[in-house]
Design a protein around this motif. Structure first.
Motif, PDB file in Angstrom:
ATOM      1  N   TYR A 176       9.958  -0.123   5.601  1.00  0.00           N
ATOM      2  CA  TYR A 176       8.721  -0.847   5.296  1.00  0.00           C
ATOM      3  C   TYR A 176       8.937  -2.357   5.355  1.00  0.00           C
ATOM      4  O   TYR A 176       8.089  -3.102   5.861  1.00  0.00           O
ATOM      5  CB  TYR A 176       8.210  -0.435   3.913  1.00  0.00           C
ATOM      6  N   LYS A 214       9.479   3.087 -10.367  1.00  0.00           N
ATOM      7  CA  LYS A 214       9.324   4.256  -9.498  1.00  0.00           C
ATOM      8  C   LYS A 214       8.352   5.234 -10.158  1.00  0.00           C
ATOM      9  O   LYS A 214       8.400   5.424 -11.375  1.00  0.00           O
ATOM     10  CB  LYS A 214      10.668   4.959  -9.303  1.00  0.00           C
ATOM     11  N   PHE A 239       6.737   3.700  -6.622  1.00  0.00           N
ATOM     12  CA  PHE A 239       6.019   2.458  -6.408  1.00  0.00           C
ATOM     13  C   PHE A 239       5.278   2.495  -5.080  1.00  0.00           C
ATOM     14  O   PHE A 239       5.607   3.255  -4.171  1.00  0.00           O
ATOM     15  CB  PHE A 239       6.978   1.263  -6.431  1.00  0.00           C
ATOM     16  N   ASN A 240       4.273   1.656  -4.994  1.00  0.00           N
ATOM     17  CA  ASN A 240       3.512   1.489  -3.766  1.00  0.00           C
ATOM     18  C   ASN A 240       4.270   0.496  -2.878  1.00  0.00           C
ATOM     19  O   ASN A 240       4.550  -0.629  -3.308  1.00  0.00           O
ATOM     20  CB  ASN A 240       2.118   0.946  -4.108  1.00  0.00           C
ATOM     21  N   PRO A 241       4.624   0.862  -1.651  1.00  0.00           N
ATOM     22  CA  PRO A 241       5.354  -0.066  -0.772  1.00  0.00           C
ATOM     23  C   PRO A 241       4.653  -1.396  -0.579  1.00  0.00           C
ATOM     24  O   PRO A 241       5.307  -2.432  -0.462  1.00  0.00           O
ATOM     25  CB  PRO A 241       5.448   0.711   0.546  1.00  0.00           C
ATOM     26  N   ASN A 242       3.326  -1.391  -0.570  1.00  0.00           N
ATOM     27  CA  ASN A 242       2.587  -2.647  -0.437  1.00  0.00           C
ATOM     28  C   ASN A 242       2.809  -3.544  -1.644  1.00  0.00           C
ATOM     29  O   ASN A 242       2.890  -4.773  -1.517  1.00  0.00           O
ATOM     30  CB  ASN A 242       1.092  -2.379  -0.269  1.00  0.00           C
ATOM     31  N   GLN A 243       2.916  -2.931  -2.829  1.00  0.00           N
ATOM     32  CA  GLN A 243       3.188  -3.696  -4.035  1.00  0.00           C
ATOM     33  C   GLN A 243       4.579  -4.318  -3.975  1.00  0.00           C
ATOM     34  O   GLN A 243       4.781  -5.472  -4.367  1.00  0.00           O
ATOM     35  CB  GLN A 243       3.073  -2.799  -5.268  1.00  0.00           C
TER      36      GLN A 243
END
Length: 235
Positions: free
Chosen positions: A20, A101, A103-107
């Motif tokens: 990501y 955890k 977690f949202n990768p965008n976050q």
């Protein structure tokens, strides 16, 4: 390109993070144990470190503490635990932030970009407002580009001045030849960094006197160079 170190023992998580972050333009490396992660963090230059709390070998808290003793790189700790005491402990040891955890990768990306921006502003501000540096026998006027040793001005070429001033602004911090080359010469690291070694030698030679060798620039074998911290006064 900003370099990120991931210290995480779960491959599924570290590889997801890596994929990501690379999509968003970061250069990413992974270490899966506390010992290896600490070694990589101390011997290489990274712009931010993502550090898991629970690691084989030494845990993330210990890794964070040891990194923070010598480097100011932003540290983002990752944990599946939500105990408040762990959160407070990590921040007390020098972590800049936490992410939990799962977690949202965008976050994750948003937090990383925010901390990189904040750190860059802090470094820029600190180096801009510090017009003069006095450390040991050395006096540096950054605006006038004057360096004095024991009250006597020493003449330096432009790159020599920039290199010495940069090291003196960060006493106790180790920099690799690659990092110094990129920082002072303003280029991507090249395969041959002997130019840094040559400039360090010239600086030492110019600052050494017949009766006293200038030893404030230390060679950290296998790593790079650092400017020696002055001991705190006693009493």
């Amino acid at each position: 390109m900003k370099r990120i170190l991931i210290i995480e023992d779960e491959p599924s998580i570290s590889e997801l993070q890596k994929d990501y972050l690379e999509v968003h333009g970061f250069d990413v490396e992974i270490e899966c144990t506390g010992n290896n992660g600490l070694k990589r963090a101390l011997t290489s230059e990274f712009d931010l470190i993502i550090l898991d709390v629970m690691l084989p070998g030494i845990d993330g808290f210990s890794v964070c503490k040891k990194i923070r003793e010598v480097k100011e790189v932003p540290i983002l700790m990752v944990t599946a635990r939500v105990d408040e005491i762990d959160f407070i402990r990590g921040l007390g040891l020098g972590a800049d932030d936490y992410i939990f955890k799962p977690f949202n990768p965008n976050q994750l990306v948003a937090k990383i970009k925010a901390h990189l921006t904040r750190y860059a502003r802090l470094v820029s501000l600190n180096e801009t407002i510090k017009e003069q540096t006095i450390i040991g026998r050395l006096f540096i006027d950054h605006a006038a580009r004057i360096i004095e040793l024991d009250g006597i001005e020493v003449k330096f070429r432009a790159r020599e001045f920039d290199l010495l001033a940069f090291l003196a602004l960060h006493p106790g911090q180790v920099f690799t030849k690659e990092h110094l080359y990129e920082r002072i010469w303003g280029m991507e690291p090249a395969s041959d960094h002997t130019t840094v070694t040559v400039h360090i030698k010239k600086i030492r030679d110019k600052l050494s006197r017949e009766e006293m060798e200038f030893d404030s620039i230390e060679t950290v074998w296998g790593v790079g160079y650092r400017f020696k911290k002055e001991p705190l006064p006693v009493g």
